[in-house]
Design a protein around this motif. Sequence first.
Motif, PDB file in Angstrom:
ATOM      1  N   VAL A  96       6.676   2.595  -7.983  1.00 23.51           N
ATOM      2  CA  VAL A  96       5.386   2.029  -7.576  1.00 23.51           C
ATOM      3  C   VAL A  96       5.551   0.676  -6.870  1.00 23.51           C
ATOM      4  CG1 VAL A  96       3.140   1.236  -8.396  1.00 23.51           C
ATOM      5  CG2 VAL A  96       4.235   3.219  -9.480  1.00 23.51           C
ATOM      6  N   ASP A  97       5.216   0.635  -5.609  1.00 22.33           N
ATOM      7  CA  ASP A  97       4.972  -0.607  -4.859  1.00 22.33           C
ATOM      8  C   ASP A  97       6.105  -1.639  -4.880  1.00 22.33           C
ATOM      9  OD1 ASP A  97       2.560   0.644  -4.573  1.00 22.33           O
ATOM     10  OD2 ASP A  97       1.393  -0.829  -5.682  1.00 22.33           O
ATOM     11  N   THR A 120       5.680   4.723  -3.659  1.00 26.14           N
ATOM     12  CA  THR A 120       4.332   4.375  -3.223  1.00 26.14           C
ATOM     13  C   THR A 120       4.357   3.052  -2.472  1.00 26.14           C
ATOM     14  OG1 THR A 120       3.504   3.023  -5.078  1.00 26.14           O
ATOM     15  CG2 THR A 120       3.471   5.426  -5.362  1.00 26.14           C
ATOM     16  N   GLU A 121       3.404   2.914  -1.564  1.00 28.55           N
ATOM     17  CA  GLU A 121       3.220   1.682  -0.805  1.00 28.55           C
ATOM     18  C   GLU A 121       1.737   1.388  -0.710  1.00 28.55           C
ATOM     19  OE1 GLU A 121       4.507   2.147   3.227  1.00 28.55           O
ATOM     20  OE2 GLU A 121       3.121   3.821   3.622  1.00 28.55           O
ATOM     21  N   VAL A 122       1.397   0.110  -0.620  1.00 26.72           N
ATOM     22  CA  VAL A 122       0.019  -0.302  -0.355  1.00 26.72           C
ATOM     23  C   VAL A 122      -0.064  -0.662   1.115  1.00 26.72           C
ATOM     24  CG1 VAL A 122      -1.813  -1.934  -0.917  1.00 26.72           C
ATOM     25  CG2 VAL A 122      -0.216  -1.202  -2.696  1.00 26.72           C
ATOM     26  N   ILE A 137       3.853   7.903  -0.826  1.00 29.76           N
ATOM     27  CA  ILE A 137       2.404   7.948  -1.019  1.00 29.76           C
ATOM     28  C   ILE A 137       1.821   6.589  -0.623  1.00 29.76           C
ATOM     29  CG2 ILE A 137       0.554   8.079  -2.739  1.00 29.76           C
ATOM     30  CD1 ILE A 137       1.764  10.779  -2.227  1.00 29.76           C
ATOM     31  N   THR A 138       0.889   6.603   0.311  1.00 31.80           N
ATOM     32  CA  THR A 138       0.231   5.374   0.745  1.00 31.80           C
ATOM     33  C   THR A 138      -1.095   5.237   0.011  1.00 31.80           C
ATOM     34  OG1 THR A 138       1.249   5.525   2.930  1.00 31.80           O
ATOM     35  CG2 THR A 138      -0.677   4.106   2.723  1.00 31.80           C
TER      36      THR A 138
END
Length: 215
Positions: free
Chosen positions: A28-29, A71-73, A118-119
Amino acid sequence: MTDTRDDNYAGVYDRKAGFGRRPALVMVDFAEAYFDPACALFGGAGCESALASALRVRAAARAAGVPVILTEVSYPDGRGLTGGRFWEKAAPLEAFVKGRSTARFADGLTPEPDESVITKQYPSAFFGTSLAPMLTAMGVDNVILTGLTTSGCVRASCVDAMSHGFITTVVADACGDRHQAPHEANLFDMNAKYADVVSEAEICAHIAALPRAAG
């Protein structure tokens, strides 16, 4: 007499979820924002050690054929319309405007061709994304979580992973925060209610013991 944490929780939240038979690793991120001293989100040693641990877990997962999802923001512009109320509340989210150096993956973490990205625009890796149906289509029953930050997007993703029906495992060493207190408090609470919190050594041993077909 003053109640202690153990007095309030012992015998109440002691159940273990265990591991599933078909896990996936979700990272995550791990964004440069948490590693850039000039960024408001800079997390220092806690984030650095979490990334180092997560990369070792990732190597173990890849060796065992366990799927890896990053995941990325990302927000398409400086207005943050896709971030809604989250953007309005959390000013540091500007670090994730598309094209900024702080929005890219941290040094040492480049998605491999067979890894999904996953964006997202909100804390949970599941909210408003295709992650849950993708994992279901892959036959995954156990989500292994690593990431940043423990008190924010990891926790939100943990609650949603459990809520979507996945056995949820949080790797303590591979999660980090900007301060040790919220890191420890959220690990404690996730372990009590939503997931099993395990060490890097424990998850790597479990992954190594999986049948190769688990990937």
